[in-house]
Each structure stands twice: as C-alpha cells, then as structure tokens.
Enzyme design. Structure first.
Site, short mmCIF file in Angstrom:
data_model
loop_
_atom_site.label_atom_id
_atom_site.label_comp_id
_atom_site.label_asym_id
_atom_site.label_seq_id
_atom_site.Cartn_x
_atom_site.Cartn_y
_atom_site.Cartn_z
N HIS A 110 21.68 26.70 7.74
CA HIS A 110 22.42 25.44 7.57
C HIS A 110 22.01 24.45 8.67
O HIS A 110 22.06 24.77 9.86
CB HIS A 110 23.93 25.69 7.61
CG HIS A 110 24.68 24.47 7.20
ND1 HIS A 110 24.95 24.18 5.87
CD2 HIS A 110 25.15 23.42 7.90
CE1 HIS A 110 25.57 23.02 5.80
NE2 HIS A 110 25.71 22.53 7.02
N ALA A 111 21.60 23.25 8.26
CA ALA A 111 21.02 22.29 9.20
C ALA A 111 22.02 21.87 10.27
O ALA A 111 23.20 21.70 9.99
CB ALA A 111 20.53 21.07 8.44
N GLU A 142 20.29 14.61 10.30
CA GLU A 142 20.28 15.32 11.59
C GLU A 142 19.77 14.43 12.71
O GLU A 142 20.28 14.48 13.84
CB GLU A 142 19.41 16.59 11.50
CG GLU A 142 19.93 17.64 10.51
CD GLU A 142 21.39 18.01 10.71
OE1 GLU A 142 21.85 17.97 11.86
OE2 GLU A 142 22.08 18.30 9.71
N HIS A 152 22.42 12.39 14.31
CA HIS A 152 23.12 13.07 15.40
C HIS A 152 22.29 12.99 16.69
O HIS A 152 22.80 12.70 17.77
CB HIS A 152 23.33 14.55 15.08
CG HIS A 152 24.30 14.81 13.96
ND1 HIS A 152 25.57 14.29 13.93
CD2 HIS A 152 24.18 15.55 12.82
CE1 HIS A 152 26.19 14.71 12.84
NE2 HIS A 152 25.38 15.46 12.14
N GLU A 204 28.68 11.80 11.73
CA GLU A 204 28.06 12.25 10.48
C GLU A 204 27.47 11.09 9.67
O GLU A 204 26.70 11.32 8.74
CB GLU A 204 29.09 12.99 9.62
CG GLU A 204 29.64 14.27 10.25
CD GLU A 204 28.58 15.28 10.61
OE1 GLU A 204 27.49 15.25 10.02
OE2 GLU A 204 28.84 16.10 11.51
N HIS A 249 30.97 25.75 6.22
CA HIS A 249 31.90 25.21 7.22
C HIS A 249 33.20 26.00 7.34
O HIS A 249 33.92 25.85 8.32
CB HIS A 249 32.18 23.74 6.90
CG HIS A 249 30.92 22.92 6.89
ND1 HIS A 249 29.97 23.04 5.90
CD2 HIS A 249 30.45 22.00 7.74
CE1 HIS A 249 28.96 22.22 6.15
NE2 HIS A 249 29.22 21.58 7.26
N TYR A 309 32.97 14.56 6.95
CA TYR A 309 31.93 14.22 5.96
C TYR A 309 32.47 13.27 4.90
O TYR A 309 31.74 12.46 4.34
CB TYR A 309 31.36 15.48 5.31
CG TYR A 309 30.76 16.43 6.31
CD1 TYR A 309 29.56 16.13 6.94
CD2 TYR A 309 31.39 17.62 6.63
CE1 TYR A 309 29.01 17.00 7.87
CE2 TYR A 309 30.85 18.49 7.56
CZ TYR A 309 29.66 18.18 8.18
OH TYR A 309 29.12 19.04 9.10
O1 X8Z Z 1 26.76 20.13 7.09
C1 X8Z Z 1 26.17 19.09 6.87
C2 X8Z Z 1 24.98 18.70 7.74
C3 X8Z Z 1 25.08 19.20 9.12
S1 X8Z Z 1 26.28 18.38 10.07
C4 X8Z Z 1 23.72 19.27 7.13
N1 X8Z Z 1 26.52 18.31 5.83
C5 X8Z Z 1 27.61 18.64 4.94
C6 X8Z Z 1 27.27 19.85 4.06
O2 X8Z Z 1 26.11 20.25 4.04
O3 X8Z Z 1 28.16 20.36 3.41
C7 X8Z Z 1 25.90 17.03 5.48
C8 X8Z Z 1 26.56 16.62 4.21
C9 X8Z Z 1 27.81 17.42 4.09
ZN ZN Z 2 25.88 16.38 10.39
#
Ligand code: X8Z
Ligand code: ZN
Length: 610
Positions: free
Chosen positions: A350-351, A381, A384, A408, A509, A519
């Site tokens: 997960h990024a 990313e 951030h 975000e 998450h 988000y």
């Molecule tokens: O978790 C993220 C990023 C890292 S802060 C990749 N996002 C949420 C997800 O993947 O669920 C970005 C969009 C929503």
């Molecule tokens: Zn992010």
C-alpha cells in the site's frame, strides 16, 4: 554447551542498556505561561526523537515484514505511546493557564491530537496494543489467496494479482472468486481488531476523550460533533452527482452482466466495479465509455507500450512539482525509497510517503506498476513529500498538514492538471479530444475516479466512529459494514456474508488504523485548491480545462500554504491559498457540470437509486 564468556555477557548488557531508550515527558512543576512554553519546547524535541525511532522501525517493518521487524516496530511504538499518554495527561495541567502565546496554545492543542492510537498507561496493556497493531498490519501485508488455477494446479495470489483480476476480468465468476479470496484474508483479524478497539478506547479515555472516534474527530479545529456535521454537509452537496453517476454506471453494467446479476433499483454487486473495494471505478472505463472512440484515453496502454519504468514515472511526477518552482527530490529519496515489489520477501505494497527523521529523509514506498492509476498515485504520494519538504524545518508538532485532508489533497490537486493537453505533451496521448463528445468521455473517466470515491471516503470512518463509540457492537461488525456500504455507495456484498467474515479488515486502513475521513475531505478540497491555483495562474476558462503545469504564480501560492504546516488552524491555511475559509464542494460540482448535465439526460426514464 559453552557458557558465554563473562566479558561477552557484560558487553551485551552494556549494549542493551545503550539501546533501551525511554524518554519521559518533562515534569510539570508550575503552570505559568512560561512553564507551558518550556513544556512544549521540550515535548517538540522529545517527540522528534521518538517519532524518528518509531518511523525508522516502521519503515523496516513495512518494507520487510518478519516477526522480528514487527517486534522492533512494536517496541519503538510502545515507547512513543507511553510518552504521548503521559505528556498529554501532563499538558492538561495548563488548561487554566492564562497569557500563553499563540504557538504554545497551538502546540498544546496539536499534542492533544498527536496520536491516532492512544495507549492505556498500564504497561501490559500498552505492550498488547502495540503488538496487536503490528500483527494486524502484518496479516494484511502478508495476505494471499490460494486456490486451484484453470490447469488444476494450486497457486497463491497476493493483493496486487487479485486486484489485477478485479481491474481486467469481465467474467462474473472469476471476479467473484478474486473478490471473496481477498476478503478471506481478513477473517483472522476480527478478534485482534476487537481488542485494539477496547485498548485504544481505554487509552483515549485516559487522555480525556469519550472514545477513540472523538479523538479522531477532534483534529479539525472545531468541536468533534461539529466536524461530523461538516462531513454530512459536504456529502449532501455531492450526493446528487454521485447518484447520477451510479444510475448510469449500473445501466451499463446491466448490458455487460445482465439484469439478473445487476438488477434495477438495487445496489451494484461490489465485485463488478473494477476495484477490490469498489472505491474507484476507473478500471471499468471500457464498459461505460460514453462515446466509444470519441477520444482515445488509454494512457495505460501507452505507458506499457513505451516501457515506462518506475524511474520514468516518478520523475514525471517530480517534474510537475519542479515546474511550479519546487526543488528537485534529494539523492537520498532515490536511494532509500521502495519503488517496486520486492521479490524475495514480504512488504506492505500500500503506497505511502515518509520523512523518516522529520528532517528531510524523504521516501516513498510503493509497488509501482506501469499503469495510469499508479502514475496518479505517484503524484498523490509526491504531494505528501512536497508538504514535508516545505515544513520539515519547523518544530515537529507543526510538521503536519493544516488538517489531514489537506495532506491528502495536494498531489491529487495537481493530478487535476493532468489534462489531455498535458498528457499529449508527455507523449501519452496521440490526439486531443476535439468536441463535446470527447469532453464527456474525459469527464466520465475523471468521475469514475473522483466522484465514485466520495461515499466510500465517507463511510469508512462512519463505521469506525460507531465501532469506537460502541454503537456498532463486535457481533454486528460485518452487518453494519454492509449496511453502510449499501446506504452510501449503493454497493452490495456479492455473496452472503456472516459475522465469521470481517470485510472491513480487507481494506488496508482498518488493520493499519489510518483514519479515513481525510480522503473524503481531500476529494473535495483538491477541487477547491485546483480552482484557487487556476485563479492564481490567471486562468479564465472552465475549470476542467485548466492546467497549472509550469505556472510559478500558482506554485508560489501552493508553497505559501504548504510552508504553514499545522502552525495555523486550517481555515487560515485555506484562506492563504484560496481566500476562502470553508470547505466547499462547489468547485467539484463546477468541474463536473458538463458531465452532470449529460448524465441527467442519459438517465431520463431510468429508475435511479437503490
Ligand atoms: O491510501 C491512500 C494513499 C496513501 S495515503 C495511496 N489513498 C486512499 C486509498 O488508497 O484507499 C489514496 C486514495 C484513498
Ligand atoms: Zn496519501
């Protein structure tokens, strides 16, 4: 067996003493304004050290998951959690202090929200909480689904592979198999999650909150109950557009899978929307393209055809920020980041973006694939990273976004400038959409990513807030999850579910305990930022045509906001970039105005809603 030499064991003991690190917060002996100032200065210094230790261990854990790296991260977290609980409790002695300067007051507020996982002060419980949190993320990171392939041989697939099926397959049963396979990995999380909720709630109560959800909602410069209303208000603003999109997309899916599988007036089965969580729908673009061929927008094919590697993709993102007047990324960023999935060990794909030392040790962690989706995530990313770059010289409590939604939204705001014209400049589009049909195609593609996400962004923490408050009981975790998904998203479980399942845990998450309202806010704020930056750039046309690429004036505006970090309440940061003080979805609605008008026309005579 040989006994260790006395010398060796003495040396070992010395080493252990040297590495065992425990900082305790400054003792509050007086409660004058000057005492408060000294207290916050010391807390800033201590937290920088503790956060550095914990994120160093977290980085290793996330890029190299083993039992040992999990343990190290949990230990570092324990020290941090112990400190935070103590420091927040101690800081409450300054509640009645008069005459504090603005920074000291702000530091005290930021300290009170500085943790998303508060631990009870009982060391045993703290240890258990840290270990539980590390285990949960580990289960997610190591998750894979093993099943028999078409050739009859057993193979195991991880999230990347299963997500590829969700994105590319149009075979109902193959999609279903990948969907349920991934959701299985979350089942063992349930008891751990339940325990995490109990322990973190206990921690939250010790520092003065009713429950963990109240602590999370307290991070927005307004009372927690007002923040909840604020998210409801924003959702009401965008709901009609979402419902128009849902109605049209469901009709297209009926053409592909039949009305028996996708019935009128009912939620859409969650595995048909191109994404494991049905949170963004861009992967089903070919099924819903309004005017096939009116504008060819297949950026992924072009990226693959031209063999873009991770370096090219990340540099393209970097180049956007540099074009606005920001610095190039440091050499260490390139040396220390994890850009691709390691082949020889487990890692969390997960990024994420990091400043490991809170002083410019910048890195991203991603398993980059040659797709448009990942090109967008890279910009996210780097948003951030450039926030970090602009504030890392500040005291550590100021090293955050104005609120977490701002953090975000930065990279995403720039992706709104990835217009067809900009893509053509990059060599990723051959020709520009020429007419109204082309415009609708482009907008549909954007909406599948941006608009489709909105209810998902809202419901995740709706679920967690209710779990933390006890309104949703452990025996109702899964049922309540699907109720929210149906209500907000109009999406349903494609298979019967029970309380043996723990479907929320299949979304990163939840096991990683990252708050999600951020988000939702970001999807709205990014349009507000985009509108503000386009104005700063002197752009006069419709918002969807604006690209701020290369515009130094827009860059300066953005920089001014980023450099504030968390030093001011977020309405002031919003004012700095936009002259507005309220979060507001009108920019998003303006942006999608042509599409919404078109959707209304298309949906005439259809039974919308669910
Ligand atoms: O978790 C993220 C990023 C890292 S802060 C990749 N996002 C949420 C997800 O993947 O669920 C970005 C969009 C929503
Ligand atoms: Zn992010």
């Amino acid at each position: 067996m040989m006994r260790p030499l006395p010398l060796a064991s003495a040396a070992l003991a010395a080493l252990l003493c040297a590495t065992a690190f425990a900082v305790t917060p400054p003792v509050v002996t007086g409660t004058s304004a000057e005492d408060a100032k000294k207290f916050t200065r010391q807390v800033n210094e201590d937290l920088k050290e503790l956060w550095t230790r914990s994120s160093t261990a977290e980085w290793i854990k996330a890029t190299y998951i083993t039992d040992d790296s999990e343990k190290l991260a949990a230990w570092a977290n324990e020290a941090l959690m112990a400190y935070l609980t103590e420091a927040i409790t101690a800081s409450q002695k300054f509640k009645a202090t008069k005459g504090m300067d603005a920074d000291t007051q702000r530091f005290l507020y930021l300290l009170s929200i500085a943790t998303t996982l508060p631990a009870p002060s009982d060391p045993k419980k703290r240890e258990e909480l840290a270990a539980t949190a590390a285990k949960l993320e580990g289960i997610y990171g190591k998750g894979e689904y093993c099943s028999k392939g078409k050739d009859g041989k057993e193979r195991c697939r991880d999230l990347l592979e299963l997500s590829r099926v969700l994105a590319e397959s149009r075979d109902y049963d193959e999609l279903l198999d990948a969907w349920q396979g991934w959701h299985q990995i979350a089942r063992p999380m349930r008891p751990l999650y339940e325990r995490l909720v109990t322990l973190a709630n206990e921690g939250a109560r010790e520092i003065g909150y009713d429950n963990l959800g109240e602590l999370w909602r307290n991070g927005y410069d307004m009372p927690p109950e007002e923040f909840e209303k604020e998210t409801d208000r924003l959702w009401e603003q965008v709901k009609p557009l979402y419902r128009d999109l849902h109605c049209y997309v469901r009709a297209q899916l009926q053409k592909q899978y039949g009305k028996d599988k996708v019935p009128d007036g009912k939620p859409i089965p969650a595995h048909l929307l191109g994404n494991m969580w049905a949170q963004e729908w861009n992967n089903i673009w070919p099924l819903v393209e309004p005017y096939p061929g009116a504008a060819s927008l297949d950026v992924t094919s072009e990226i693959k055809k031209q063999n873009w590697d991770y370096k090219k993709m990340v540099s393209t993102g970097e180049n956007f920020f540099v074009s606005l007047g920001m610095p190039k990324l440091p050499k260490t960023f390139w040396e220390r980041s994890m850009f691709v999935q390691p082949q020889d060990h487990e890692a969390v794909c997960h990024a994420s973006a990091w400043d490991v030392t809170y002083s410019g040790d910048l890195r991203i962690k991603m398993c980059i694939q040659a797709t448009e989706e990942d090109l967008v995530t890279i910009h996210h990313e780097l948003g951030h990273i450039y926030y970090y770059i602009n504030y890392y010289t500040k005291p550590v409590l100021y090293q955050s976004g104005a609120n977490d939604g701002f953090h975000e939204a930065i990279g995403d705001a720039l992706t709104l400038s990835i217009t067809p014209a900009y893509l053509k400049q990059l060599g990723l589009l051959k020709e520009l959409p020429k007419d109204q049909k082309g415009l609708i195609n482009v907008q549909m593609k954007d909406a599948l990513e941006k608009v489709a996400f909105l209810p998902f962004g809202k419901l995740i923490d709706q679920w967690r807030w209710d779990v933390f408050s006890g309104k949703i009981k452990p025996s109702e975790y899964n049922r309540a999850w699907w109720e929210l998904r149906e209500t907000y998203q109009g999406v349903s479980a494609p298979l019967p579910r029970s309380e043996k399942d723990f479907d929320p845990g299949a979304k990163y998450h939840i096991p990683a305990n990252v708050p999600y309202a951020r988000y939702f806010l970001a999807r709205i704020l990014q349009f507000q930022f985009h509108r503000a930056l386009c104005r700063a750039a002197g752009f006069k046309g419709p918002l969807y045509e604006c690209s701020i690429f290369g515009n130094k004036k827009a860059g300066a505006k953005l920089k001014a906001m980023l450099a504030l970090g968390a030093s001011k309440p977020w309405p002031e940061a919003l004012y700095a970039i936009s002259g507005e003080r309220q979060m507001d979805a009108t920019a998003l609605l303006d942006y999608f105005q042509p599409l919404q008008a078109w959707l209304k026309e298309q949906n005439k005579g259809r039974q919308c809603g669910w």
